[in-house]
Design an enzyme around this catalytic site. Structure first.
Site, PDB file in Angstrom:
ATOM      1  N   ASP A  93       0.457  -0.981  -0.143  1.00  0.00           N
ATOM      2  CA  ASP A  93      -0.467   0.158  -0.028  1.00  0.00           C
ATOM      3  C   ASP A  93       1.028   1.422  -0.001  1.00  0.00           C
ATOM      4  OD1 ASP A  93      -2.561   0.973   0.519  1.00  0.00           O
ATOM      5  OD2 ASP A  93      -2.085   1.624   2.397  1.00  0.00           O
ATOM      6  N   GLU A 146       1.711  -0.780  -5.219  1.00  0.00           N
ATOM      7  CA  GLU A 146       0.596   0.508  -5.430  1.00  0.00           C
ATOM      8  C   GLU A 146       0.844   1.661  -6.237  1.00  0.00           C
ATOM      9  OE1 GLU A 146      -3.209   3.023  -3.866  1.00  0.00           O
ATOM     10  OE2 GLU A 146      -1.693   3.115  -2.372  1.00  0.00           O
TER      11      GLU A 146
HETATM   12  C1  NOJ Z   1      -3.923   3.173  -0.311  1.00  0.00           C
HETATM   13  C2  NOJ Z   1      -5.381   2.957  -0.430  1.00  0.00           C
HETATM   14  O1  NOJ Z   1      -5.787   1.436  -1.763  1.00  0.00           O
HETATM   15  C3  NOJ Z   1      -6.905   3.356  -0.016  1.00  0.00           C
HETATM   16  O2  NOJ Z   1      -7.893   2.489  -0.336  1.00  0.00           O
HETATM   17  C4  NOJ Z   1      -6.363   3.903   1.644  1.00  0.00           C
HETATM   18  O3  NOJ Z   1      -7.216   4.969   1.865  1.00  0.00           O
HETATM   19  C5  NOJ Z   1      -4.812   4.134   1.567  1.00  0.00           C
HETATM   20  N1  NOJ Z   1      -4.018   4.092   1.051  1.00  0.00           N
HETATM   21  C6  NOJ Z   1      -4.004   5.205   2.909  1.00  0.00           C
HETATM   22  O4  NOJ Z   1      -3.310   3.357   3.244  1.00  0.00           O
END
Ligand code: NOJ
Length: 530
Positions: free
Chosen positions: A202, A266
């Site tokens: 993430d 991500e």
């Molecule tokens: C990316 C995640 O996909 C999202 O849902 C989240 O709110 C943020 N990162 C913070 O962790």
């Protein structure tokens, strides 16, 4: 003996938002036993791996992305024993399990942060990012939170500000501190030892921040009222710092110690800035730096052809591509393109070269659900209301049946069920041979049958009128994919070539073609060329 290609190259990943997949205990929120009960559905669908959004203990300020214990399961979802069952049952069905790993921040309720905030002298003080106020008492610099407002919150107890890229309930960890690195690497080991097959990382580009805490410059391309207010600044000091790439390599080495495990980043980044995350053959980075460009580019032949060509050209020789069409942070593809064109999009996703990720419910053509104001849950919508940033619409309960609460739960679910769930659901679509679900099953089946689709090369990416075309090629087998992005008839030339249609998005033809292929509006085909 290791297989010639690692499993994650030919795999299709299915992304589950656990709160919304299947409730087994009647609290209106999905859980691990619920997912376990639906594993046979995933086998029937034909996917290879499931990725679970966070299932860890969390106060749920950001629905699990605010973790208060990285090595346990939130009681809402079950417990570690349920997790063991899930791993065992998934593996027994040849399904891999990928967990969300949230390295950038913890919850403010995490014992680490509780200690860190307790005093300036606490041994854990430096585990988070603390700074003195600016001379006027305001935040130490101009950095902004992704969810609105400044990225700094003043903690009265010790008179310093702490940094949070997201909510104030999500303080950022200090990855420059070796103890933090080791503690977070231990988290990876904990789950790897329990058999997980990989992680989705993430907010991966944010792990390290500028050591000098310099102000970020304004973004000349910022579009007020359209862009996220955080985009007012160019995030040159809060993301992709050089030290991040040492961590990337360390993580990869750690994962490799456990055999063939996959790391997926991500990374909402331009194509050229994704590439450093692959590392080099000598010092490899993560296997799949997430490619989110299908979510961001206009749905238009030239834009998509350019995207495919640019991405393919930019990949290093050792880098494997990946594609994403939907996730829990973006509006659903069927809402963006409409149900007819969403079928064409499914064919694109599942015939491009690279590992595809399919978001739960997209295989049914689930749409965004309008959330009445009193049921809004997402903190982003609550902080920056009315501008379309809210993510609840794409996180609604999976539609299993035309029964009460769509078969998701026996009580009112945490988010409303779509009004069209009586029509768009697994049970009804199973029975309809032309349904979106059956299109996905056919596409996934074909992908497994045809090495050209799963592992083959891609070439001759081109546009012809309203159609996007490319070939997939392996061992002398040549498949043409032709996608009509318009709702009117079109045709694609085969030159002197001929072939047979293997699959149409309309699921109603397998005819021989010569010289050209006629496509109906919103039709895509895969043609085996002779
Ligand atoms: C990316 C995640 O996909 C999202 O849902 C989240 O709110 C943020 N990162 C913070 O962790």
């Amino acid at each position: 003996m290791q297989a010639a290609t690692p499993w994650w190259q030919s795999a299709t990943i299915y992304h589950i938002y656990p709160r919304s997949f299947q409730d087994s205990n009647g609290d209106g929120v999905g859980d691990l036993p619920g997912i376990n009960a639906r594993l046979d559905y995933l086998v029937e669908l034909g996917v290879d791996a499931l990725w679970l959004s966070p299932i860890y203990p969390s106060p749920m300020a950001d629905f699990g992305y605010d973790v208060s214990d990285f090595t346990d399961i939130h009681p809402l979802f079950g417990n570690l024993a349920d997790f063991e069952v899930l791993i065992r049952e998934a593996h027994a069905r040849d399904l891999r399990v990928i967990l969300d790993y949230i390295p950038n921040h913890s919850s403010d309720r995490h014992p680490w942060f509780q200690a860190s905030r307790a005093s300036r002298d606490d041994p854990r003080r430096d585990w988070y990012l603390w700074r003195d106020p600016a001379p006027d008492g305001g935040p130490p610099n101009n950095w902004l939170s992704q969810f609105g407002g400044p990225a700094w919150t003043l903690d009265q107890l010790t008179g310093q500000y702490y940094y949070h890229a997201y909510l104030r309930e999500q303080p950022d960890l200090n990855w420059r501190n070796p103890e933090v690195r080791e503690a977070m690497f231990q988290v990876l080991r904990f789950w790897l030892e329990r058999g997980v097959d990989g992680f989705r990382l993430d907010a991966f580009r944010r792990l390290v921040k500028d050591a000098g805490y310099r102000d970020e410059p304004p973004n000349p391309e910022y579009c007020p009222g359209v862009d996220n207010p955080a985009k007012q600044l160019l995030s040159i000091y809060t993301t992709e710092q050089p030290e991040l790439f040492d961590i990337v390599q360390d993580m990869r080495r750690l994962a490799d110690d456990y055999g063939e495990r996959v790391l997926i980043g991500e990374l909402y980044l331009p194509i050229e800035r994704l590439m450093p995350f692959y590392g080099t053959p000598e010092a490899p980075g993560i296997q799949l730096p997430g490619n989110f460009h299908l979510l961001m580019r206009p749905w238009e032949t030239t834009a998509l052809a350019d995207l495919i060509r640019e991405y393919e050209a930019a990949l290093p020789a050792h880098g494997w591509p990946n594609w994403v069409l939907g996730n829990h942070d973006n509006h659903r593809i069927a809402s963006k393109l409409g149900p007819a064109q969403a079928r064409v999009a499914a064919m694109l996703l599942l015939t491009l070269r690279g590992t595809p990720t399919l978001y739960y419910g997209d295989e049914l053509g689930m749409q965004d659900v309008l959330i009445p104001p009193h049921r809004v849950q997402d903190p982003w919508e609550l902080n920056v209301p009315g501008q379309g940033f809210g993510r609840d619409p794409e996180r609604t309960p999976m539609q299993w049946t035309d029964g009460i609460h769509a078969g998701f739960s026996r009580v009112e679910p945490w988010l409303p069920v779509a009004a069209d769930a009586h029509r768009i659901n697994v049970e009804s679509e199973r029975a309809d041979s032309h349904s979106m679900l059956n299109l996905h099953r056919c596409l996934l089946w074909l992908r497994r049958q045809e090495t050209a689709l799963s592992l083959g090369a891609i070439d001759t990416v081109r546009t012809e009128g309203a159609c996007l075309c490319y070939r997939r090629v392996a061992n002398g087998r040549r498949l043409l994919v032709a996608l009509n992005l318009s709702d009117t008839e079109a045709q694609v030339s085969l030159g002197a070539g001929r072939g047979r249609i293997l699959l149409s998005t309309h699921l109603d033809r397998e005819d021989a073609v010569a010289g050209m292929v006629r496509l109906r509006g919103d039709e895509g085909v895969v043609v085996a060329l002779r």
